[in-house]
Design an enzyme around this catalytic site. Structure first.
Site, PDB file in Angstrom:
ATOM      1  N   ASP A 112      -0.152  -0.869  -4.851  1.00  0.00           N
ATOM      2  CA  ASP A 112      -1.449  -0.402  -5.347  1.00  0.00           C
ATOM      3  C   ASP A 112      -1.384   0.944  -6.054  1.00  0.00           C
ATOM      4  O   ASP A 112      -2.251   1.273  -6.850  1.00  0.00           O
ATOM      5  CB  ASP A 112      -2.482  -0.353  -4.215  1.00  0.00           C
ATOM      6  N   ASN A 113      -0.367   1.750  -5.752  1.00  0.00           N
ATOM      7  CA  ASN A 113      -0.188   3.047  -6.430  1.00  0.00           C
ATOM      8  C   ASN A 113       1.158   3.614  -6.010  1.00  0.00           C
ATOM      9  O   ASN A 113       1.932   2.954  -5.311  1.00  0.00           O
ATOM     10  CB  ASN A 113      -1.316   4.033  -6.102  1.00  0.00           C
ATOM     11  N   HIS A 124       1.514   2.463   3.900  1.00  0.00           N
ATOM     12  CA  HIS A 124       0.533   3.544   4.038  1.00  0.00           C
ATOM     13  C   HIS A 124       0.708   4.205   5.406  1.00  0.00           C
ATOM     14  O   HIS A 124       1.098   3.548   6.366  1.00  0.00           O
ATOM     15  CB  HIS A 124      -0.876   2.952   3.902  1.00  0.00           C
ATOM     16  N   HIS A 134     -10.842  -2.679   1.247  1.00  0.00           N
ATOM     17  CA  HIS A 134     -11.144  -1.336   0.737  1.00  0.00           C
ATOM     18  C   HIS A 134     -11.998  -1.307  -0.528  1.00  0.00           C
ATOM     19  O   HIS A 134     -11.816  -0.455  -1.402  1.00  0.00           O
ATOM     20  CB  HIS A 134      -9.857  -0.535   0.508  1.00  0.00           C
ATOM     21  N   SER A 183      -8.317   1.548   4.577  1.00  0.00           N
ATOM     22  CA  SER A 183      -6.979   2.044   4.907  1.00  0.00           C
ATOM     23  C   SER A 183      -6.770   2.132   6.412  1.00  0.00           C
ATOM     24  O   SER A 183      -7.713   2.368   7.178  1.00  0.00           O
ATOM     25  CB  SER A 183      -6.753   3.421   4.275  1.00  0.00           C
ATOM     26  N   CYS A 190      -6.112   3.984  -3.872  1.00  0.00           N
ATOM     27  CA  CYS A 190      -6.266   2.577  -3.516  1.00  0.00           C
ATOM     28  C   CYS A 190      -7.532   1.848  -3.961  1.00  0.00           C
ATOM     29  O   CYS A 190      -7.439   0.796  -4.596  1.00  0.00           O
ATOM     30  CB  CYS A 190      -6.075   2.394  -2.022  1.00  0.00           C
ATOM     31  N   LYS A 245      -5.702  -5.753   3.626  1.00  0.00           N
ATOM     32  CA  LYS A 245      -6.598  -4.635   3.326  1.00  0.00           C
ATOM     33  C   LYS A 245      -7.564  -4.976   2.190  1.00  0.00           C
ATOM     34  O   LYS A 245      -7.153  -5.452   1.141  1.00  0.00           O
ATOM     35  CB  LYS A 245      -5.743  -3.419   2.954  1.00  0.00           C
ATOM     36  N   ARG A 288      -7.500  -1.420  -6.546  1.00  0.00           N
ATOM     37  CA  ARG A 288      -7.823  -2.771  -6.089  1.00  0.00           C
ATOM     38  C   ARG A 288      -8.981  -3.373  -6.875  1.00  0.00           C
ATOM     39  O   ARG A 288      -8.998  -4.568  -7.173  1.00  0.00           O
ATOM     40  CB  ARG A 288      -8.124  -2.738  -4.589  1.00  0.00           C
ATOM     41  N   ASP A 342       0.832  -1.200   0.000  1.00  0.00           N
ATOM     42  CA  ASP A 342       0.000   0.000   0.000  1.00  0.00           C
ATOM     43  C   ASP A 342       0.870   1.256   0.000  1.00  0.00           C
ATOM     44  O   ASP A 342       1.586   1.518   0.969  1.00  0.00           O
ATOM     45  CB  ASP A 342      -0.899  -0.022   1.244  1.00  0.00           C
ATOM     46  N   ASP A 343       0.831   2.005  -1.096  1.00  0.00           N
ATOM     47  CA  ASP A 343       1.579   3.268  -1.227  1.00  0.00           C
ATOM     48  C   ASP A 343       3.092   3.055  -1.293  1.00  0.00           C
ATOM     49  O   ASP A 343       3.857   3.870  -0.753  1.00  0.00           O
ATOM     50  CB  ASP A 343       1.285   4.208  -0.046  1.00  0.00           C
ATOM     51  N   LYS A 355       1.644   9.306  -5.446  1.00  0.00           N
ATOM     52  CA  LYS A 355       0.238   8.978  -5.210  1.00  0.00           C
ATOM     53  C   LYS A 355      -0.649  10.184  -5.539  1.00  0.00           C
ATOM     54  O   LYS A 355      -0.258  11.326  -5.298  1.00  0.00           O
ATOM     55  CB  LYS A 355       0.054   8.577  -3.745  1.00  0.00           C
TER      56      LYS A 355
END
Length: 475
Positions: free
Chosen positions: A301-302, A249, A129, A152, A73, A127, A77, A33-34, A317
């Protein structure tokens, strides 16, 4: 049983090979994540060491032009799990823990649901989301089990989620105090997506909250233990494990064993703990004799949050510059993916769905448009070229198309998103054209000297978005 025997005899007559349950490949997708483009040692970072992911890259394929479908996110996803653009599946922006919030429609087909056709065991650890209401949760989206936080880690508890009678409370919390938090979130969520109860997500197992607030310091370790347990329990049948880490994240939490381990910042400590987790997953595969028949994919994810790095790319991001959606990616599978390859071919997370379908011997679902490509021939080394020649960019939390990459060329309308910490200049709002082969960092706008190319890309981008809108209107 009679039907299966007839199929087997027919396949033998045709000279086709049928796969037993043990021969069906397993699939593991590890999604951070991130995490930024540069934030692995095998992608050039000198701020941390990631030996397990580096080994995975040396034994598999490292992709340096790998894109997710969004720079935030929830839409990223949704695209990963369905092989369809976020706008197409109705998740163009980030979802929040507020009352009556929507989620990924159960009419969509996830990778987990697809693999049920071949009786795969399926698990989501980490996660989600994609909606916290029960109808949107993983158990209603093809997953047999779920352990993790529903959105998140900087978010709060939401109303409408079932509570386990055996819930564990932390930080002096009681059932009464938790319900007080829920009521407060309901009131404050009406004012906007943010609220004063940030950083207190619930931990869930199945459809129930089992811990509140989540002890995030031990989260990566617990996710890892859950993943290893799932592998061990399902070693006799094919499985799909979606391991979606909550970090790096913000706020960043790190297990005690990894605090200060990178010698730089908690962000890189967290990534090093994730690298340890990857090592534990591979150890479990080897110990259970599954390392020769499992396909493992690692990506983010990004782009990075304010603590990470997308160098040498521009943006991060939220942005549709390269740093927002081009992320580190490694594909690994002995005998199924060519080893020791570094490729700059364009590949996307959208391509994971159709590629898994191909490896599993499952036909793509009919009656819907997919935005992904089957890249199995490319991964096997049977083709040096990826079937994907283009990537489309939509603004974060927006259905408005921002850009397109075709081959080496990228056309961008709004590369940066205006935020509370970034005021856009006149230069920022200019339409831009880049040749990424010559200028990976998107530093030189060459639109004035390549007006014809810019016009071609704008036309292609506009046509694609119009067709996507047309598909949506049919629903």
């Amino acid at each position: 049983m009679k039907y299966r025997i007839q199929i087997f005899i027919f396949c033998c007559f045709l000279g086709l090979k049928t796969l037993s349950a043990q021969e069906q490949p397993n699939f593991i997708v590890i999604f951070t994540d991130d995490q930024g483009y540069e934030d692995l040692s095998c992608f050039g970072s000198n701020k941390l060491k990631t030996p397990n992911i580096d080994k995975m890259a040396n034994e598999g394929m490292k992709l340096t032009s790998f894109y997710v479908a969004s720079s935030v996110c929830s839409p990223s996803r949704a695209a990963l799990l369905t092989g369809r653009m976020p706008k197409r599946v109705g998740v163009p922006g980030v979802l929040f823990p507020k009352k009556n919030e929507k989620g990924l429609s159960t009419e969509e087909i996830t990778i987990a649901e697809l693999l049920k056709e071949k009786n795969y065991a399926t698990a989501l650890v980490g996660k989600w989301h994609l909606g916290h209401d029960k109808k949107y949760l993983p158990l209603n989206q093809g997953f047999d089990s779920y352990f993790g936080i529903p959105y998140s880690n900087n978010m709060s508890i939401a109303s409408g989620i079932d509570i386990s009678p055996n819930i564990v409370f932390n930080d002096g919390y009681t059932l009464e105090k938790m319900h007080s938090d829920i009521s407060r979130v309901e009131v404050e969520s009406k004012k906007g997506p943010k609220n004063a109860l940030k950083n207190k997500p619930p931990l869930m197992r199945g459809n129930q909250i089992v811990e509140y607030p989540t002890n995030q310091t031990t989260l990566t370790e617990r996710y890892t233990n859950e993943a290893v347990s799932f592998i061990q329990k399902n070693k006799e049948k094919p499985f799909f494990l979606y391991l979606a880490h909550s970090f790096p994240h913000v706020p960043i939490f790190v297990g005690d064993k990894f605090k200060g381990s990178s010698g730089t910042t908690p962000y890189y400590d967290a990534v090093q703990e994730i690298d340890w987790s990857v090592g534990e997953v591979f150890k479990a595969l080897k110990e259970n004799g599954l390392d020769k028949n499992t396909i493992v994919i690692f990506t983010s994810d990004n782009g990075p949050n304010s603590h990470g790095s997308a160098k040498p790319l521009k943006g991060r991001k939220f942005d549709t510059y390269e740093g927002g959606q081009r992320v580190p990616a490694v594909f690994w599978a002995p005998n199924k993916i060519k080893q020791g390859v570094v490729s700059d071919e364009i590949v996307s997370s959208l391509d994971i769905f159709p590629t898994i379908a191909k490896y599993a011997g499952i036909s793509m679902p009919k009656g819907r448009v997919f935005d992904g490509y089957d890249i199995s021939k490319f991964l096997k080394g049977k083709s040096k070229k990826s079937p994907r020649k283009e990537m489309y960019f939509y603004g974060s939390n927006s259905t408005k198309i921002d850009g397109v990459r075709v081959g080496d060329w990228k056309y961008v309308i709004n590369g940066y998103r205006k935020t509370s910490w970034r005021k856009l200049t006149k230069e920022d709002t200019k339409i831009k054209l880049f040749n990424l082969k010559e200028n990976k960092s998107e530093a030189e706008n060459v639109i004035d000297s390549n007006a014809k190319k810019a016009k071609q890309l704008l036309k292609q981008m506009t046509r694609y978005d119009a067709n996507l809108e047309k598909d949506i209107s049919k629903k």
